[in-house]
Design a protein around this motif. Structure first.
Motif, PDB file in Angstrom:
ATOM      1  N   ARG A 217       9.770   6.417   3.871  1.00 21.34           N
ATOM      2  CA  ARG A 217      10.245   5.031   3.868  1.00 21.34           C
ATOM      3  C   ARG A 217      10.640   4.643   2.446  1.00 21.34           C
ATOM      4  O   ARG A 217      10.226   5.260   1.472  1.00 21.34           O
ATOM      5  CB  ARG A 217       9.148   4.076   4.321  1.00 21.34           C
ATOM      6  CG  ARG A 217       8.612   4.380   5.723  1.00 21.34           C
ATOM      7  CD  ARG A 217       7.730   3.247   6.189  1.00 21.34           C
ATOM      8  NE  ARG A 217       8.532   2.049   6.312  1.00 21.34           N
ATOM      9  CZ  ARG A 217       8.244   0.861   5.797  1.00 21.34           C
ATOM     10  NH1 ARG A 217       7.144   0.699   5.082  1.00 21.34           N
ATOM     11  NH2 ARG A 217       9.049  -0.172   5.949  1.00 21.34           N
TER      12      ARG A 217
ATOM     13  N   GLY B 146       5.314   8.266  11.083  1.00 23.80           N
ATOM     14  CA  GLY B 146       3.988   8.306  10.491  1.00 23.80           C
ATOM     15  C   GLY B 146       3.974   8.755   9.043  1.00 23.80           C
ATOM     16  O   GLY B 146       2.939   8.688   8.377  1.00 23.80           O
TER      17      GLY B 146
ATOM     18  N   PHE C 207       2.001  -1.445  11.323  1.00 26.52           N
ATOM     19  CA  PHE C 207       2.731  -0.335  11.930  1.00 26.52           C
ATOM     20  C   PHE C 207       3.929   0.048  11.047  1.00 26.52           C
ATOM     21  O   PHE C 207       4.195   1.221  10.823  1.00 26.52           O
ATOM     22  CB  PHE C 207       3.191  -0.705  13.340  1.00 26.52           C
ATOM     23  CG  PHE C 207       2.052  -0.843  14.316  1.00 26.52           C
ATOM     24  CD1 PHE C 207       1.416   0.293  14.801  1.00 26.52           C
ATOM     25  CD2 PHE C 207       1.593  -2.085  14.740  1.00 26.52           C
ATOM     26  CE1 PHE C 207       0.348   0.197  15.699  1.00 26.52           C
ATOM     27  CE2 PHE C 207       0.531  -2.199  15.632  1.00 26.52           C
ATOM     28  CZ  PHE C 207      -0.094  -1.058  16.110  1.00 26.52           C
TER      29      PHE C 207
ATOM     30  N   VAL D 255       4.725   7.975   5.494  1.00 29.57           N
ATOM     31  CA  VAL D 255       4.997   6.819   4.657  1.00 29.57           C
ATOM     32  C   VAL D 255       6.026   7.155   3.591  1.00 29.57           C
ATOM     33  O   VAL D 255       6.863   6.324   3.223  1.00 29.57           O
ATOM     34  CB  VAL D 255       3.675   6.318   4.044  1.00 29.57           C
ATOM     35  CG1 VAL D 255       3.908   5.212   3.049  1.00 29.57           C
ATOM     36  CG2 VAL D 255       2.729   5.887   5.151  1.00 29.57           C
TER      37      VAL D 255
ATOM     38  N   PHE E 108      -4.444   2.596  -0.348  1.00 31.08           N
ATOM     39  CA  PHE E 108      -3.737   2.423   0.933  1.00 31.08           C
ATOM     40  C   PHE E 108      -4.114   3.481   1.963  1.00 31.08           C
ATOM     41  O   PHE E 108      -4.121   3.215   3.172  1.00 31.08           O
ATOM     42  CB  PHE E 108      -2.247   2.529   0.603  1.00 31.08           C
ATOM     43  CG  PHE E 108      -1.274   2.548   1.748  1.00 31.08           C
ATOM     44  CD1 PHE E 108      -0.736   1.361   2.236  1.00 31.08           C
ATOM     45  CD2 PHE E 108      -0.832   3.752   2.295  1.00 31.08           C
ATOM     46  CE1 PHE E 108       0.223   1.377   3.257  1.00 31.08           C
ATOM     47  CE2 PHE E 108       0.123   3.768   3.323  1.00 31.08           C
ATOM     48  CZ  PHE E 108       0.643   2.579   3.805  1.00 31.08           C
TER      49      PHE E 108
ATOM     50  N   ALA F 194       4.310  -0.451   7.765  1.00 33.06           N
ATOM     51  CA  ALA F 194       3.877   0.153   6.503  1.00 33.06           C
ATOM     52  C   ALA F 194       3.434   1.597   6.714  1.00 33.06           C
ATOM     53  O   ALA F 194       3.567   2.431   5.821  1.00 33.06           O
ATOM     54  CB  ALA F 194       2.723  -0.651   5.894  1.00 33.06           C
ATOM     55  N   ARG F 195       2.926   1.904   7.881  1.00 32.34           N
ATOM     56  CA  ARG F 195       2.461   3.249   8.160  1.00 32.34           C
ATOM     57  C   ARG F 195       3.523   4.112   8.861  1.00 32.34           C
ATOM     58  O   ARG F 195       3.229   5.207   9.324  1.00 32.34           O
ATOM     59  CB  ARG F 195       1.181   3.201   9.003  1.00 32.34           C
ATOM     60  CG  ARG F 195      -0.080   2.932   8.167  1.00 32.34           C
ATOM     61  CD  ARG F 195      -0.326   4.062   7.175  1.00 32.34           C
ATOM     62  NE  ARG F 195      -1.480   3.846   6.337  1.00 32.34           N
ATOM     63  CZ  ARG F 195      -2.708   4.266   6.614  1.00 32.34           C
ATOM     64  NH1 ARG F 195      -2.942   4.886   7.753  1.00 32.34           N
ATOM     65  NH2 ARG F 195      -3.681   4.049   5.774  1.00 32.34           N
ATOM     66  N   ALA F 196       4.745   3.573   8.975  1.00 37.52           N
ATOM     67  CA  ALA F 196       5.863   4.330   9.558  1.00 37.52           C
ATOM     68  C   ALA F 196       5.601   4.730  11.004  1.00 37.52           C
ATOM     69  O   ALA F 196       6.142   5.721  11.496  1.00 37.52           O
ATOM     70  CB  ALA F 196       6.208   5.551   8.702  1.00 37.52           C
TER      71      ALA F 196
END
Ligand SMILES: NC(=O)c1ccc[n+]([C@@H]2O[C@H](COP(=O)([O-])OP(=O)(O)OC[C@H]3O[C@@H](n4cnc5c(N)ncnc54)[C@H](O)[C@@H]3O)[C@@H](O)[C@H]2O)c1
Ligand SMILES: NC(=O)c1ccc[n+]([C@@H]2O[C@H](COP(=O)([O-])OP(=O)(O)OC[C@H]3O[C@@H](n4cnc5c(N)ncnc54)[C@H](O)[C@@H]3O)[C@@H](O)[C@H]2O)c1
Ligand SMILES: NC(=O)c1ccc[n+]([C@@H]2O[C@H](COP(=O)([O-])OP(=O)(O)OC[C@H]3O[C@@H](n4cnc5c(N)ncnc54)[C@H](O)[C@@H]3O)[C@@H](O)[C@H]2O)c1
Ligand SMILES: NC(=O)c1ccc[n+]([C@@H]2O[C@H](COP(=O)([O-])OP(=O)(O)OC[C@H]3O[C@@H](n4cnc5c(N)ncnc54)[C@H](O)[C@@H]3O)[C@@H](O)[C@H]2O)c1
Ligand code: NA
Ligand code: NA
Lengths: 390, 390, 390, 390
Positions: free
Chosen positions: A43, A38, B235, A40, A358, B237-239
């Motif tokens: 990443r 969850g 999913f 971001v 975003f 993109a939001r980790a």
């Protein structure tokens, strides 16, 4: 800025559900007890930006209730939000974090001018920064949603605003905006995770720009609206005509109780409606409800029904049921926002950070609601930040 | 190429549900009876490309059944796919269009070599092109889904393939591939809207490149998979970690009856599974069913259940119910594909058109499954086509 | 009473959606064009009761709009409620039926006392009965839902009521109740298919009993509530504890437009809420919404979310999505109610027919909301009617 | 029989999920830690029957795995089925209960004749009864589902069966049936909570009747099927025509893993299909799937899509999503069945207990699938038991 630069995260509403989950999660991440699901900023390409590490993120905040963080976390564990194992391992850390929480501002308990209240808030933040030797502090508002504020001329000019703040007979700012003012006066960037008025007053924008401070908001995008900003562009790209998009949100928890009050809910409903109109235009029937269903606890269930038209007028529909743990969705974004806003501050950005759209239902500084485009904007901005710093 | 250049659309499976809806819709669009809802090429920037106008799109095709187009359209009207008003206004046009439909190839009725069958198909197409003075003909396969074909060495080389085709004792190609071969031999681009083997044989790719012909496919993306390619990237993109994505498709109509046979369904299920793995990686439990439910008629109902994990291991879920009229979703895309592939041909492109991945479950010439990225790719490609032509 | 005895069905709201569907369906049943799907009285044991046959049911009514029945039916055919084939075959019959519709009472257009208005309504009904030589006429209210009426003392006694009715400066009764009064004065049983005040005034009960007339109501149970009265007893029988039962209704059509007004919707929402409390007790959180979504036309989509607790406090849920064509569900029940109430009248019953609770959201004369028990009550009552008559 | 008479509950599959939940719950009920939610026998009129109290229910059983009950309960607590608080308070009790679990029979590990195996099982049960001075022991099968067993003539006659059991080269009975045989030989009533062959062999019925023993089954009705038996009668009562009823079940846990094997699932799918046909007749399209989705753990999610026809052929649908914790639904029923079967035994009933159809997907001794009728049957039977005993 580097991963080794100690950074403060100051939470307004520091003993609420979102804040407690964020702090517990931060402690668990530091201890390697949990994966950063969850988050971001864990990443690519964000991991290459030298954002503050979990170890270097120090937490403090304001709240108006006294239940300490470890007790609040216990309640959240009972409602399934925090695993028992994690609770056990973080209790001591939560108790320590709680010592950094100060009494927040509330109009019902405050006497004196709002200027005095603001000074108090500001000095809590600056002494936190000094005590911990922090390079900077990002203030994030995760306190209870407030109703929209009626417009008064003092909201439009900093000097008029400060005159009114000094008048002990007036309460010109709602708490969220007073907290934003205090944060800026402490030299801190401000992020509004709630739909409250917060930074959305021209006078506060004036102050942010004058101080060279970035800010971001508003209203974290974690559930139904997230889906809408993902799905609505699909209909557009495929030339399908959305006729209606109805929604019902069932939620318990503190947020559910608060939003049961139609006045409080108004801001939330308004920010959701603005988003849909921005995505699909004005002709879409879009009834929307928020219901307080206490037995759901921290769980939020949202049902959306989309009716759309295709070739030769064909009538079709899409239904969605989203079953989320709201604070589990919000908490990692709060950590992300703290890190990214710290980086923006370090890079010298000031004013609204539209590239963070975003994260928000009702983005400040951007009209872009389409999730894919927001993802691209965020990524490109982050990469440019990295380059500017390199 | 210009909007005034007459262009052929040759449909394999011309009396099926998708084909009939496409032809009826084309007639209704020409007559101004309906809005081009669902037609991507009627949106910006595609409207600026000088694609063939509705008036300049001439339709013919192959089928193996005799029910004429106007009768088929009558059935579709009864099942709610075509409005009575539109049916009445297009009956004459449908009867005229039906005169351009020739007997298709079917192994069960054919005698002689497949080479002879191919020549027959080819000559049907070339005489159609000449009869109508068409600048080009795009062949689009919308015939019944075939099972996957076992690999034989002759599929890997054009010369070996043609030797086998000439042998009257062999049936080396499934119908979809024989139709693709015949199209290429007629100098026509080929689009596979089905998951059948079609162009997916190296020998046919060899032929397309040798002839300088573009091709595209496969398996039109109109429902559940469309949603998946829109939602899965969210999913990521939001980790958030997707744990399982289960799906059930209920459908009636010709496609439902055909896919009730597990052998026929295999190609469809495989193409859907490949897509999900490409989007989310291999670790996701993804049971998937297609059920024939005749009483649903032309309606397709798909239910997806996504289970995902968030911060601190929180377990959450998303459910979707899609209620689509499959042919109403497919038909405008068939028209779009005909127009865009014609433009690609006019611009001299050859080989697989990966930029058309936007339209397909299992795109040929591209590994991109994310819908937003596919949208961007398509748009940029279309703009570059326009520039090259200008 | 026998199947050969001509019986009148007088519809208040005779040109509405429910009424038009009922009349069209009756004509189609007479012509053998359709099966009696949805007609409870076509099942055992009701078929053995000698209820009026379709041929012997004669229709008339009141309405305040002028769109004739065949035009209304045309609109309903366009929205998918009436098959084109049936429309074509019944147009003439609908035109004939429309000649039996008279101008209804509306406070906005009426001048004079309500007593005069009632006399007018009564004489329309009695002259209908005489013109057609009917054994009896059942009056069924299917007109637009009215808001709840504030209580005044005149509602409690017939003589006080009639004094007030005679006063031209007063409007003591809402239209539904004035229609009920007029029906009783014409010697006719009255059925309220709507949640309007209708018969629910002590003075009207007094009149019914004095005249030896049966009556029934209220608010036809056709969708979400039907499901609730079926499912709630399951939770009870299994000792599962329902914590919340949230509902959202999306509907278009005339009823959708009318119920978009919160005042009008109040009666409906109240009758639904009373039912749930009767089934599950008071401790259940039960938010409920009715949204007007015009593009859904005659279709009603209802979503229910039930949260319940099991062994060891386990939290579980049930979701329902009901997709109904409201008038198709209501119309056969209107025919059933006409037949059964006629039979009750013939058998000499008077006062509220609690045994008809099966048909209603908010049954008059019964506290039984459990569907299975209602089914048993209805069946046993019908059998006893049969026996009494035999 | 009285509430003070000590009664045994012998569980086949005593360390499985259902069994562990039942035992933990029993301990929690005894300790007053939890309300008897989900226990039907704690409702009227069952509370008046003098059924064995929680204190007087003594548990033992067979299993083929060694994980002790307290470890299994720990796992179930992690997956959310057992509250941490309850786990802590019952650990000692679970450890004690585990000492009453003996090695079960499994063909893969057994050597010797099945007769020897049965004697072993029988003596485990009788020594349990004696050790605890129990008035009677009810054996309940909650072990893993077995595939259907092919018919052999020895299943039809007790003497032929016993000859085959004595033959060490044969394995004439599946484990469930061998356990049933052993239970009857120990003089104990047998309840089959699974869809396994169990008591469904004529030879075992012969034995039960000869020994004057009651038995019941099969396949506990706890989720999707429960809903179906509640909802299907509604469609019938309202004369609505169900066209299709499609179902998908997603489940993890031990049962999910086991049912992932189509051979094992066959019994379950067959028992579900029989139920639907019994309720709605044969003409209903009813595809049904069970998918193993490990990440769902003990949670079961079932989606049902019902398509039905109403007046004038109107096409409508109902969708259900059931989110249950399977073992939390099953466990209290296991306790109920033990109590009620003990009462039946005490009252001298023998043969199949059709009145317990309420609890089963595929009731033995009854063709009644309608839930409301089953509820009435159960209640009346229980009252008559009470009267017979009084
Ligand atoms: N997914 C999400 O959870 C999500 C998404 C978007 C926005 N939000 C917003 O985040 C906010 C917090 O949500 P929550 O679930 O944690 O709510 P909560 O009720 O659990 O917590 C709010 C906290 O704010 C405190 N507070 C109230 N007034 C204050 C003041 N004047 N000064 C300082 N503290 C004050 C309260 O005492 C409480 O501890 C809400 O506004 C909510 O709308 C949450
Ligand atoms: N949304 C959609 O409808 C959609 C999406 C993706 C793919 N598809 C694919 O499109 C195809 C058509 O779907 P449909 O619903 O129109 O099916 P359909 O059964 O109504 O039509 C198929 C037609 O192909 C004809 N046909 C069969 N074999 C043939 C042959 N050898 N040569 C020529 N014609 C032949 C049949 O006679 C029939 O008229 C299917 O393969 C389907 O899987 C459809
Ligand atoms: N499933 C169902 O359709 C259902 C179920 C329960 C109750 N109902 C009730 O049935 C009623 C009719 O529903 P509908 O969908 O047909 O609505 P509708 O709006 O289509 O029809 C109502 C009709 O009543 C007429 N009317 C209004 N005021 C009148 C008056 N004073 N006198 C005579 N006529 C009058 C209107 O002109 C209109 O023709 C509503 O009250 C609705 O709540 C319907
Ligand atoms: N709601 C429900 O949970 C529900 C409803 C209906 C039926 N059932 C049935 O109840 C049974 C148990 O379900 P569960 O979820 O507890 O499964 P589980 O896999 O958790 O437990 C089954 C237990 O049976 C044991 N076992 C296997 N073979 C055995 C043998 N020959 N002798 C003795 N023990 C043996 C296993 O070792 C395991 O401990 C299954 O057959 C299931 O289909 C459950
Ligand atoms: Na599709
Ligand atoms: Na179950």
């Amino acid at each position: 800025m580097s991963a080794n630069e100690p950074t403060g995260l100051w939470l307004v509403g520091a003993r609420g559900s979102v804040a407690t989950t964020a702090v517990t999660g931060l402690l668990a991440l530091r201890a390697g007890l949990t994966a950063p699901t969850g988050c971001v900023t864990e990443r690519e390409p964000f991991t290459r930006l030298g954002l503050p590490s979990w170890e270097n993120l120090v937490v403090g905040g304001h709240d108006v209730v006294c239940t300490p963080l470890d007790k609040r976390a216990e309640q959240l564990a009972e409602s399934g939000l925090i695993p028992p194992r994690v609770l056990a391992a973080t209790t001591t850390g939560l108790q320590a974090a709680d010592t950094e929480i100060r009494d927040g501002y509330h109009p019902a308990t405050h006497t004196g001018s709002q200027a005095e209240a603001a000074e108090h808030l500001t000095s809590d933040i600056t002494s936190f920064r000094e005590r911990h030797g922090l390079a900077r502090v990002v203030v994030v508002n995760v306190s209870s949603t407030e109703p929209p504020v009626p417009h008064v001329p003092e909201h439009d000019s900093l000097s008029a605003l400060e005159t009114a703040l000094a008048d002990p007979t007036r309460t010109v700012l709602p708490p969220s905006s007073l907290n934003a003012y205090a944060a800026l006066r402490a030299g801190c960037p401000f992020v509004d995770f709630t739909p409250s008025p917060g930074m959305r007053l021209p006078a506060l924008h004036e102050l942010a720009v004058a101080e060279g401070l970035p800010y971001a908001g508003s209203d974290g995008k974690t559930g139904e609206t997230l889906l809408r900003t993902v799905l609505a562009p699909m209909f557009t790209a495929r030339a399908l005509r959305v006729r209606s998009w109805a929604g019902t949100n069932l939620l318990g928890g503190g947020d559910g109780a608060n939003l049961a009050d139609p006045t409080q809910a108004k801001g939330k409903l308004d920010s959701k409606a603005r988003g849909l109109a921005a995505l699909l235009g004005e002709g879409v029937t879009a009834p929307l409800h928020i219901d307080n269903v206490p037995d759901l606890g921290e769980q939020k269930t949202a049902w959306d029904h989309v009716s759309f038209e295709g070739f030769l007028g064909a009538r079709m529909s899409l239904q969605l049921t989203w079953n989320g743990l709201d604070s589990a969705l919000a908490a990692p974004l709060v950590l992300d926002l703290a890190r990214l806003t710290a980086a923006a501050h370090a890079a010298g950005e000031s004013g609204p950070l539209g590239a963070l759209a975003f994260f928000f239902k009702d983005p400040i500084g951007s009209d872009e609601h389409r999730f894919a485009e927001q993802t691209t904007m965020l990524t490109e901005w982050a990469e440019s930040l990295g380059e500017r710093r390199a």
